[in-house]
Design a protein around this motif. Structure first.
Motif, PDB file in Angstrom:
ATOM      1  N   ARG A  55     -54.803 -93.216 -85.135  1.00  0.00           N
ATOM      2  CA  ARG A  55     -54.293 -94.521 -84.708  1.00  0.00           C
ATOM      3  C   ARG A  55     -52.985 -94.891 -85.425  1.00  0.00           C
ATOM      4  N   ASP A  57     -48.882 -96.023 -85.942  1.00  0.00           N
ATOM      5  CA  ASP A  57     -48.032 -97.068 -85.366  1.00  0.00           C
ATOM      6  C   ASP A  57     -47.066 -96.466 -84.351  1.00  0.00           C
ATOM      7  N   ARG A  78     -50.276 -93.297 -73.446  1.00  0.00           N
ATOM      8  CA  ARG A  78     -50.138 -94.661 -72.956  1.00  0.00           C
ATOM      9  C   ARG A  78     -51.458 -95.185 -72.405  1.00  0.00           C
ATOM     10  N   ASP A  83     -51.226 -99.662 -77.175  1.00  0.00           N
ATOM     11  CA  ASP A  83     -50.356-100.363 -78.125  1.00  0.00           C
ATOM     12  C   ASP A  83     -49.504 -99.437 -78.988  1.00  0.00           C
ATOM     13  N   ARG A  85     -46.589 -97.075 -80.202  1.00  0.00           N
ATOM     14  CA  ARG A  85     -45.175 -96.974 -79.850  1.00  0.00           C
ATOM     15  C   ARG A  85     -44.808 -95.498 -79.768  1.00  0.00           C
ATOM     16  N   ASN A 107     -40.933 -95.853 -75.591  1.00  0.00           N
ATOM     17  CA  ASN A 107     -40.140 -96.920 -76.202  1.00  0.00           C
ATOM     18  C   ASN A 107     -38.765 -96.494 -76.703  1.00  0.00           C
ATOM     19  N   GLY A 129     -41.280-103.544 -82.070  1.00  0.00           N
ATOM     20  CA  GLY A 129     -41.466-104.043 -80.716  1.00  0.00           C
ATOM     21  C   GLY A 129     -40.259-103.867 -79.812  1.00  0.00           C
ATOM     22  N   ASN A 207     -42.030-107.173 -69.842  1.00  0.00           N
ATOM     23  CA  ASN A 207     -42.096-106.488 -71.133  1.00  0.00           C
ATOM     24  C   ASN A 207     -40.747-105.868 -71.459  1.00  0.00           C
TER      25      ASN A 207
END
Length: 224
Positions: A55, A57, A78, A83, A85, A107, A129, A207
């Motif tokens: 998991r 980031d 995805r 969530d 990136r 991203n 983000g 988004n």
């Protein structure tokens, strides 16, 4: 003893089929606090498995790997980890790869000949983000031969945007935070947030990845 400002550590899974490339990237990330490579993979299938296990980031995915390539792995990631990136890596500024990555919902897209600081900046940007595209990639996508004339409906959407909204859109696509955009434009963070909401409403996009895809595909960005 005084406690200093703690740097938030970005946990990374790194996938590339070349061990030397992985070693080089790890060295770049280890050179500065705030990054931790939690797992490495040499193919897309293992990258997905390790990402689900750890998991992270951010997942750094090479596009051309044996077996399951980076784009296919990105699509599975995805779905499995909505969530996470995803930052794509490649030796080539292939417009079709970039567009497919954006369609999947990645991203950013970083060329492997980028400097170490650019790699770290890209990871920070997507982790915060935002998005990040190597300048050469943006130039390729916004070059006249690569960008078809937008249809009438898109022209109508573009006509609704104010110059300030276009400035904010540029900042979003550059991977800047609302705070950074506000400082650059000399306006308040609240005003940037209002412009962002207006952009999404006018363009019917909800988004950051969608805003980035729209801007690159219709060629409304400034050249780096």
């Amino acid at each position: 003893m005084a406690v200093g400002h703690e740097v938030q550590t970005v946990r990374v899974v790194l996938a590339d089929d070349h061990a030397l490339v992985r070693e080089g990237i790890r060295h770049v990330l280890d050179a500065e606090p705030g990054f931790e490579v939690v797992a490495e993979a040499s193919n897309g299938a293992d990258a997905v498995t390790l990402a689900v296990q750890h998991r992270p980031d951010v997942v750094l995915l090479d596009i051309t790997m044996p077996g399951e390539n980076g784009l296919r792995a990105a699509a599975r990631l995805r779905e499995a980890l909505p969530d996470v990136r995803i930052l794509m890596l490649s030796m080539h500024d292939n417009a079709e790869y970039v567009r497919e990555g954006m369609r999947i919902g990645t991203n950013g897209y970083l060329l492997k000949d980028s400097a170490g600081e650019e790699l770290r900046a890209a990871i920070r940007a997507v982790h915060a983000g935002g998005t990040f595209f190597s300048p050469a990639v943006v130039r390729r996508l916004t070059a006249a031969p690569e960008v078809p004339a937008p249809p009438a409906a898109v022209h109508a959407q573009l006509a609704q945007l104010t110059p300030r909204e276009r400035d904010v859109l540029q900042g979003i696509v550059d991977g800047q935070t609302n705070k950074a955009i506000a400082a650059q434009l000399g306006i308040s963070r609240r005003t940037v947030e209002a412009h962002r909401e207006s952009l999404m409403r006018k363009l019917e996009i909800h988004n950051v990845a969608g805003l980035t895809r729209f801007a690159l595909e219709v060629g409304v960005l400034k050249e780096p």
